[in-house]
Design an enzyme around this catalytic site. Structure first.
Site, PDB file in Angstrom:
ATOM      1  N   ILE A   1     -17.169 -47.103  -1.152  1.00  0.00           N
ATOM      2  CA  ILE A   1     -16.466 -46.418  -0.066  1.00  0.00           C
ATOM      3  C   ILE A   1     -16.948 -44.969  -0.019  1.00  0.00           C
ATOM      4  O   ILE A   1     -17.111 -44.335  -1.075  1.00  0.00           O
ATOM      5  CB  ILE A   1     -14.931 -46.424  -0.319  1.00  0.00           C
TER       6      ILE A   1
ATOM      7  N   THR B   1     -16.737 -41.642  -0.316  1.00  0.00           N
ATOM      8  CA  THR B   1     -15.842 -40.593  -0.830  1.00  0.00           C
ATOM      9  C   THR B   1     -16.642 -39.737  -1.808  1.00  0.00           C
ATOM     10  O   THR B   1     -17.731 -40.137  -2.250  1.00  0.00           O
ATOM     11  CB  THR B   1     -14.627 -41.176  -1.587  1.00  0.00           C
TER      12      THR B   1
ATOM     13  N   ASN C   1      -4.005 -44.951  -7.808  1.00  0.00           N
ATOM     14  CA  ASN C   1      -5.345 -44.823  -7.233  1.00  0.00           C
ATOM     15  C   ASN C   1      -6.254 -43.877  -8.008  1.00  0.00           C
ATOM     16  O   ASN C   1      -7.474 -44.049  -7.980  1.00  0.00           O
ATOM     17  CB  ASN C   1      -5.172 -44.320  -5.788  1.00  0.00           C
TER      18      ASN C   1
ATOM     19  N   ASP D   1      -2.088 -35.242  -8.041  1.00  0.00           N
ATOM     20  CA  ASP D   1      -3.532 -35.085  -8.298  1.00  0.00           C
ATOM     21  C   ASP D   1      -3.691 -33.984  -9.334  1.00  0.00           C
ATOM     22  O   ASP D   1      -2.711 -33.320  -9.691  1.00  0.00           O
ATOM     23  CB  ASP D   1      -4.286 -34.739  -6.997  1.00  0.00           C
TER      24      ASP D   1
ATOM     25  N   TYR E   1     -16.491 -47.844 -16.756  1.00  0.00           N
ATOM     26  CA  TYR E   1     -15.838 -48.007 -15.447  1.00  0.00           C
ATOM     27  C   TYR E   1     -15.566 -49.491 -15.169  1.00  0.00           C
ATOM     28  O   TYR E   1     -14.444 -49.870 -14.785  1.00  0.00           O
ATOM     29  CB  TYR E   1     -16.731 -47.412 -14.355  1.00  0.00           C
TER      30      TYR E   1
ATOM     31  N   LYS F   1     -11.877 -51.305 -14.723  1.00  0.00           N
ATOM     32  CA  LYS F   1     -11.441 -51.963 -13.483  1.00  0.00           C
ATOM     33  C   LYS F   1     -11.129 -53.448 -13.706  1.00  0.00           C
ATOM     34  O   LYS F   1     -10.208 -53.997 -13.102  1.00  0.00           O
ATOM     35  CB  LYS F   1     -12.488 -51.769 -12.384  1.00  0.00           C
TER      36      LYS F   1
HETATM   37  P1  NAP Z   1     -12.301 -39.356  -5.175  1.00  0.00           P
HETATM   38  O1  NAP Z   1     -12.564 -38.959  -3.762  1.00  0.00           O
HETATM   39  O2  NAP Z   1     -13.058 -38.696  -6.265  1.00  0.00           O
HETATM   40  O3  NAP Z   1     -10.721 -39.244  -5.423  1.00  0.00           O
HETATM   41  C1  NAP Z   1     -10.171 -39.437  -6.689  1.00  0.00           C
HETATM   42  C2  NAP Z   1      -9.076 -38.423  -6.869  1.00  0.00           C
HETATM   43  O4  NAP Z   1      -8.458 -38.657  -8.146  1.00  0.00           O
HETATM   44  C3  NAP Z   1      -9.634 -36.991  -6.885  1.00  0.00           C
HETATM   45  O5  NAP Z   1      -8.805 -36.119  -6.175  1.00  0.00           O
HETATM   46  C4  NAP Z   1      -9.647 -36.678  -8.371  1.00  0.00           C
HETATM   47  O6  NAP Z   1      -9.527 -35.300  -8.665  1.00  0.00           O
HETATM   48  C5  NAP Z   1      -8.404 -37.421  -8.823  1.00  0.00           C
HETATM   49  N1  NAP Z   1      -8.414 -37.579 -10.265  1.00  0.00           N
HETATM   50  C6  NAP Z   1      -9.461 -37.734 -11.115  1.00  0.00           C
HETATM   51  N2  NAP Z   1      -9.031 -37.799 -12.369  1.00  0.00           N
HETATM   52  C7  NAP Z   1      -7.688 -37.659 -12.333  1.00  0.00           C
HETATM   53  C8  NAP Z   1      -6.680 -37.608 -13.326  1.00  0.00           C
HETATM   54  N3  NAP Z   1      -6.949 -37.693 -14.633  1.00  0.00           N
HETATM   55  N4  NAP Z   1      -5.407 -37.442 -12.920  1.00  0.00           N
HETATM   56  C9  NAP Z   1      -5.085 -37.313 -11.624  1.00  0.00           C
HETATM   57  N5  NAP Z   1      -5.998 -37.342 -10.642  1.00  0.00           N
HETATM   58  C10 NAP Z   1      -7.290 -37.517 -10.997  1.00  0.00           C
HETATM   59  O7  NAP Z   1     -12.599 -40.914  -5.375  1.00  0.00           O
HETATM   60  P2  NAP Z   1     -12.145 -42.184  -4.518  1.00  0.00           P
HETATM   61  O8  NAP Z   1     -13.374 -42.900  -4.142  1.00  0.00           O
HETATM   62  O9  NAP Z   1     -11.143 -41.847  -3.493  1.00  0.00           O
HETATM   63  O10 NAP Z   1     -11.476 -43.038  -5.694  1.00  0.00           O
HETATM   64  C11 NAP Z   1     -10.141 -43.449  -5.688  1.00  0.00           C
HETATM   65  C12 NAP Z   1     -10.024 -44.737  -6.470  1.00  0.00           C
HETATM   66  O11 NAP Z   1     -10.778 -45.740  -5.820  1.00  0.00           O
HETATM   67  C13 NAP Z   1     -10.543 -44.654  -7.898  1.00  0.00           C
HETATM   68  O12 NAP Z   1      -9.698 -45.390  -8.756  1.00  0.00           O
HETATM   69  C14 NAP Z   1     -11.889 -45.328  -7.804  1.00  0.00           C
HETATM   70  O13 NAP Z   1     -12.307 -45.889  -9.027  1.00  0.00           O
HETATM   71  C15 NAP Z   1     -11.594 -46.395  -6.763  1.00  0.00           C
HETATM   72  N6  NAP Z   1     -12.772 -46.937  -6.110  1.00  0.00           N
HETATM   73  C16 NAP Z   1     -13.600 -46.135  -5.408  1.00  0.00           C
HETATM   74  C17 NAP Z   1     -14.721 -46.697  -4.812  1.00  0.00           C
HETATM   75  C18 NAP Z   1     -15.704 -45.874  -4.026  1.00  0.00           C
HETATM   76  O14 NAP Z   1     -16.815 -46.364  -3.793  1.00  0.00           O
HETATM   77  N7  NAP Z   1     -15.365 -44.693  -3.578  1.00  0.00           N
HETATM   78  C19 NAP Z   1     -14.979 -48.073  -4.943  1.00  0.00           C
HETATM   79  C20 NAP Z   1     -14.093 -48.847  -5.676  1.00  0.00           C
HETATM   80  C21 NAP Z   1     -12.966 -48.275  -6.243  1.00  0.00           C
HETATM   81  P3  NAP Z   1     -10.866 -34.452  -8.919  1.00  0.00           P
HETATM   82  O15 NAP Z   1     -11.619 -34.472  -7.628  1.00  0.00           O
HETATM   83  O16 NAP Z   1     -10.338 -33.109  -9.286  1.00  0.00           O
HETATM   84  O17 NAP Z   1     -11.591 -35.142 -10.036  1.00  0.00           O
END
Ligand code: NAP
Length: 250
Positions: A191, A193, A92, A38, A158, A162
């Site tokens: 989700i 988060t 991820n 991360d 975005y 995707k």
């Molecule tokens: P999250 O809680 O924000 O977690 C994402 C993590 O990735 C954070 O720790 C973030 O760090 C880290 N990150 C961001 N940019 C990065 C980089 N350049 N290099 C390494 N790490 C990085 O979000 P999440 O919801 O778990 O998302 C995880 C994945 O699921 C993403 O690909 C997202 O697009 C996908 N997704 C999420 C949802 C949703 O509704 N939550 C729905 C569909 C898909 P920082 O916090 O420091 O930025």
């Protein structure tokens, strides 16, 4: 059900928060060793603490930028040096990025999302696949989104990233289908988060878009990811698997 991941090694990007943390914990619960990457150490430390609290598999952390090919290689090297190989990976890490109609988007904003969300998955697989081929083979799950299948206003970077992840996944899956590396994509609905922010009215609206009537929890994505990475999913190659409370069925 024993998923057959005990003693195997998994790599999870973006493992310090949200879905990535849940995936790391789910791998660890199966007895897998997990390399966490991360941008910041604190989130990964909390994931490690939760892994240890659960008394499950071992972990190692690396600060790594998903937009850096070198960082992905360092993560794979860490898995090989510390745990002897790489069997599973979940690409991820992702960002929401700039939100604007196409005509108002900055080129830098668009490029940044592609760099992390799409190139990040390419860089990840580019480093992970050779290590898997050198070992016993393996499985990769790339985190796409429901927005890898349908559009969303004011989020074209975005949505494009995707959709790209889904195409990249399918192509890579074909290339390695006979070589012992399975590649699949998972498409979460919304989700709960930190990526979604904290505006409760906006969150309630997002929840209402799902036929199930609520948003998903990170663990509900992690269960699917770990299954797809396990030998139990041996026939699953090049798929896009939604886990979205019925969102795409509308
Ligand atoms: P999250 O809680 O924000 O977690 C994402 C993590 O990735 C954070 O720790 C973030 O760090 C880290 N990150 C961001 N940019 C990065 C980089 N350049 N290099 C390494 N790490 C990085 O979000 P999440 O919801 O778990 O998302 C995880 C994945 O699921 C993403 O690909 C997202 O697009 C996908 N997704 C999420 C949802 C949703 O509704 N939550 C729905 C569909 C898909 P920082 O916090 O420091 O930025």
């Amino acid at each position: 059900m024993d998923l057959g991941l005990n003693g195997k090694t998994a790599l999870v990007t973006g493992a310090g928060s949200g879905i990535g943390r849940a995936v790391a914990l789910a791998f660890a619960a199966e007895g897998a060793n997990v390399v966490l990457t991360d941008l910041k150490q604190e989130g990964m430390d909390e994931t490690l603490r939760l892994m240890r609290q659960a008394g499950s598999g071992e972990g190692a952390t690396l600060i790594a930028d998903a937009g850096s090919p070198e960082d992905h290689q360092r993560a794979v090297d860490l898995a090989v040096e510390r745990f002897g190989g790489l069997h599973a990976a979940c690409n991820n890490a992702g960002i929401g990025g700039e939100t604007n109609p196409v005509a108002d988007l900055s080129p830098e904003g668009f490029r940044k999302v592609i760099e992390v969300n799409l190139l990040g998955v390419f860089y990840g697989m580019h480093a992970q696949i050779p290590a898997m081929l050198r070992g016993e083979g393996g499985a990769i799950v790339n985190i796409a989104s429901i927005l890898g299948q349908v559009g969303w206003e004011n989020s074209s970077p975005y949505v494009s990233s995707k959709h790209g992840v889904v195409g990249l996944t399918r192509s890579a899956a074909l290339e390695y289908a006979q070589k012992g590396v399975r590649v699949n994509a998972v498409g979460p609905g919304f989700i709960q988060t930190p990526i979604l922010g904290q505006d409760q009215a906006a969150l309630d609206h997002l929840a209402s878009l799902h036929p199930m009537g609520r948003m998903g929890q990170p663990e509900e994505i992690a269960n699917l990811v770990v299954f797809l990475c396990s030998p139990r999913a041996s026939l699953m190659i090049g798929g896009y698997y939604p886990a979205d409370g019925g969102y795409l069925a509308k």
